[in-house]
Design a protein around this motif. Structure first.
Motif, PDB file in Angstrom:
ATOM      1  N   TYR A  86       0.832  -1.208   0.000  1.00 43.70           N
ATOM      2  CA  TYR A  86       0.000   0.000   0.000  1.00 43.70           C
ATOM      3  C   TYR A  86       0.870   1.263   0.000  1.00 43.70           C
ATOM      4  O   TYR A  86       0.619   2.204  -0.754  1.00 43.70           O
ATOM      5  N   ARG A  87       1.882   1.274   0.845  1.00 47.28           N
ATOM      6  CA  ARG A  87       2.763   2.436   0.945  1.00 47.28           C
ATOM      7  C   ARG A  87       3.505   2.671  -0.371  1.00 47.28           C
ATOM      8  O   ARG A  87       3.617   3.795  -0.865  1.00 47.28           O
ATOM      9  N   ARG A  88       4.021   1.578  -0.959  1.00 44.14           N
ATOM     10  CA  ARG A  88       4.800   1.724  -2.191  1.00 44.14           C
ATOM     11  C   ARG A  88       3.924   2.175  -3.352  1.00 44.14           C
ATOM     12  O   ARG A  88       4.348   3.002  -4.170  1.00 44.14           O
ATOM     13  N   ILE A  89       2.705   1.648  -3.434  1.00 44.81           N
ATOM     14  CA  ILE A  89       1.793   2.103  -4.491  1.00 44.81           C
ATOM     15  C   ILE A  89       1.522   3.598  -4.344  1.00 44.81           C
ATOM     16  O   ILE A  89       1.586   4.355  -5.316  1.00 44.81           O
ATOM     17  N   ALA A  90       1.218   4.045  -3.126  1.00 41.63           N
ATOM     18  CA  ALA A  90       0.938   5.468  -2.899  1.00 41.63           C
ATOM     19  C   ALA A  90       2.144   6.325  -3.274  1.00 41.63           C
ATOM     20  O   ALA A  90       1.995   7.374  -3.920  1.00 41.63           O
ATOM     21  N   ASP A  91       3.342   5.889  -2.889  1.00 39.06           N
ATOM     22  CA  ASP A  91       4.556   6.641  -3.213  1.00 39.06           C
ATOM     23  C   ASP A  91       4.785   6.721  -4.720  1.00 39.06           C
ATOM     24  O   ASP A  91       5.072   7.793  -5.267  1.00 39.06           O
ATOM     25  N   LEU A  92       4.670   5.579  -5.398  1.00 32.83           N
ATOM     26  CA  LEU A  92       4.927   5.561  -6.850  1.00 32.83           C
ATOM     27  C   LEU A  92       3.816   6.257  -7.633  1.00 32.83           C
ATOM     28  O   LEU A  92       4.087   6.882  -8.662  1.00 32.83           O
ATOM     29  N   ALA A  93       2.577   6.178  -7.171  1.00 29.85           N
ATOM     30  CA  ALA A  93       1.482   6.897  -7.839  1.00 29.85           C
ATOM     31  C   ALA A  93       1.731   8.406  -7.769  1.00 29.85           C
ATOM     32  O   ALA A  93       1.457   9.139  -8.720  1.00 29.85           O
ATOM     33  N   HIS A  94       2.279   8.845  -6.659  1.00 28.11           N
ATOM     34  CA  HIS A  94       2.618  10.262  -6.525  1.00 28.11           C
ATOM     35  C   HIS A  94       3.786  10.626  -7.443  1.00 28.11           C
ATOM     36  O   HIS A  94       3.737  11.617  -8.174  1.00 28.11           O
ATOM     37  N   GLU A  95       4.821   9.779  -7.433  1.00 27.07           N
ATOM     38  CA  GLU A  95       6.003  10.043  -8.251  1.00 27.07           C
ATOM     39  C   GLU A  95       5.706   9.996  -9.749  1.00 27.07           C
ATOM     40  O   GLU A  95       6.124  10.866 -10.510  1.00 27.07           O
ATOM     41  N   TYR A  96       4.999   8.971 -10.194  1.00 27.59           N
ATOM     42  CA  TYR A  96       4.785   8.762 -11.634  1.00 27.59           C
ATOM     43  C   TYR A  96       3.589   9.521 -12.206  1.00 27.59           C
ATOM     44  O   TYR A  96       3.614   9.924 -13.362  1.00 27.59           O
ATOM     45  N   ALA A  97       2.525   9.666 -11.397  1.00 31.61           N
ATOM     46  CA  ALA A  97       1.286  10.226 -11.940  1.00 31.61           C
ATOM     47  C   ALA A  97       0.864  11.522 -11.255  1.00 31.61           C
ATOM     48  O   ALA A  97      -0.162  12.095 -11.624  1.00 31.61           O
ATOM     49  N   GLY A  98       1.618  11.951 -10.237  1.00 30.00           N
ATOM     50  CA  GLY A  98       1.253  13.169  -9.533  1.00 30.00           C
ATOM     51  C   GLY A  98       0.042  13.020  -8.629  1.00 30.00           C
ATOM     52  O   GLY A  98      -0.541  14.010  -8.199  1.00 30.00           O
ATOM     53  N   THR A  99      -0.346  11.801  -8.332  1.00 33.88           N
ATOM     54  CA  THR A  99      -1.519  11.538  -7.495  1.00 33.88           C
ATOM     55  C   THR A  99      -1.142  11.659  -6.024  1.00 33.88           C
ATOM     56  O   THR A  99      -0.203  11.008  -5.563  1.00 33.88           O
ATOM     57  N   GLU A 100      -1.843  12.503  -5.317  1.00 34.55           N
ATOM     58  CA  GLU A 100      -1.589  12.660  -3.887  1.00 34.55           C
ATOM     59  C   GLU A 100      -1.872  11.338  -3.174  1.00 34.55           C
ATOM     60  O   GLU A 100      -2.909  10.714  -3.425  1.00 34.55           O
ATOM     61  N   PRO A 101      -0.982  10.889  -2.292  1.00 33.61           N
ATOM     62  CA  PRO A 101      -1.200   9.628  -1.575  1.00 33.61           C
ATOM     63  C   PRO A 101      -2.550   9.545  -0.867  1.00 33.61           C
ATOM     64  O   PRO A 101      -3.150   8.471  -0.783  1.00 33.61           O
ATOM     65  N   ARG A 102      -3.092  10.670  -0.402  1.00 34.11           N
ATOM     66  CA  ARG A 102      -4.395  10.663   0.260  1.00 34.11           C
ATOM     67  C   ARG A 102      -5.528  10.283  -0.693  1.00 34.11           C
ATOM     68  O   ARG A 102      -6.604   9.887  -0.262  1.00 34.11           O
ATOM     69  N   ASN A 103      -5.280  10.394  -1.986  1.00 32.21           N
ATOM     70  CA  ASN A 103      -6.289  10.083  -2.992  1.00 32.21           C
ATOM     71  C   ASN A 103      -6.201   8.652  -3.514  1.00 32.21           C
ATOM     72  O   ASN A 103      -6.911   8.297  -4.453  1.00 32.21           O
ATOM     73  N   VAL A 104      -5.320   7.841  -2.951  1.00 36.95           N
ATOM     74  CA  VAL A 104      -5.138   6.459  -3.422  1.00 36.95           C
ATOM     75  C   VAL A 104      -5.861   5.506  -2.475  1.00 36.95           C
ATOM     76  O   VAL A 104      -5.465   5.328  -1.329  1.00 36.95           O
ATOM     77  N   LEU A 105      -6.943   4.922  -2.952  1.00 40.83           N
ATOM     78  CA  LEU A 105      -7.697   3.936  -2.192  1.00 40.83           C
ATOM     79  C   LEU A 105      -7.428   2.567  -2.799  1.00 40.83           C
ATOM     80  O   LEU A 105      -7.581   2.395  -4.016  1.00 40.83           O
ATOM     81  N   ILE A 106      -7.010   1.604  -1.974  1.00 37.14           N
ATOM     82  CA  ILE A 106      -6.630   0.276  -2.447  1.00 37.14           C
ATOM     83  C   ILE A 106      -7.485  -0.777  -1.752  1.00 37.14           C
ATOM     84  O   ILE A 106      -7.611  -0.751  -0.524  1.00 37.14           O
TER      85      ILE A 106
END
Length: 129
Positions: A86-106
């Motif tokens: 979960y943590r790594r997805i949130a980090d990489l989504a922010h890095e690659y797609a600019g998605t704020e980690p708070r906006n990532v629901l898994i």
């Protein structure tokens, strides 16, 4: 063997690809899946003909950058590995797609070997007679 579905509000092809890459890499890094083990459905929602609904559940303030990620895989991974994913997805989504980690629901869904067929009508993980 993980099956991934990513739904993102207002996402174009490039953002969807970046989110897919983030999830795929995180699965490889935290759970050891090989690079050629990619099964993803990437869907962008325009907010009019299709949309995503969200609130501020558990005090997480989401906005229109919200991304829903559903991962189906065989059961058996420990909680620590899931937390790392979960943590790594949130980090990489922010890095690659600019998605704020708070906006990532898994949402992770586990099943058994017999629940998979990768083609030809065969349960490759649980062959029969």
């Amino acid at each position: 063997m993980p099956f991934v579905r990513i739904d993102a509000l207002g996402a174009d092809k490039d953002r969807l690809e970046a989110l897919g890459r983030a999830v795929h890499e995180a699965l490889g890094e935290t759970m050891g899946f090989p690079p050629d083990d990619r099964f993803q459905v990437l869907t962008g929602h325009d907010g009019t003909s299709s949309t995503l609904r969200y609130d501020d559940y558990l005090g997480v303030r989401r906005d229109d950058g919200v991304v829903y990620i559903t991962i189906t895989l065989r059961s058996g991974r420990p909680p620590e590995q899931k937390r790392a994913l979960y943590r790594r997805i949130a980090d990489l989504a922010h890095e690659y797609a600019g998605t704020e980690p708070r906006n990532v629901l898994i949402a992770l869904t586990e099943n058994e070997s017999i629940d998979w067929s990768f083609g030809r009508g065969v349960a490759q993980y649980a062959p029969g007679d």
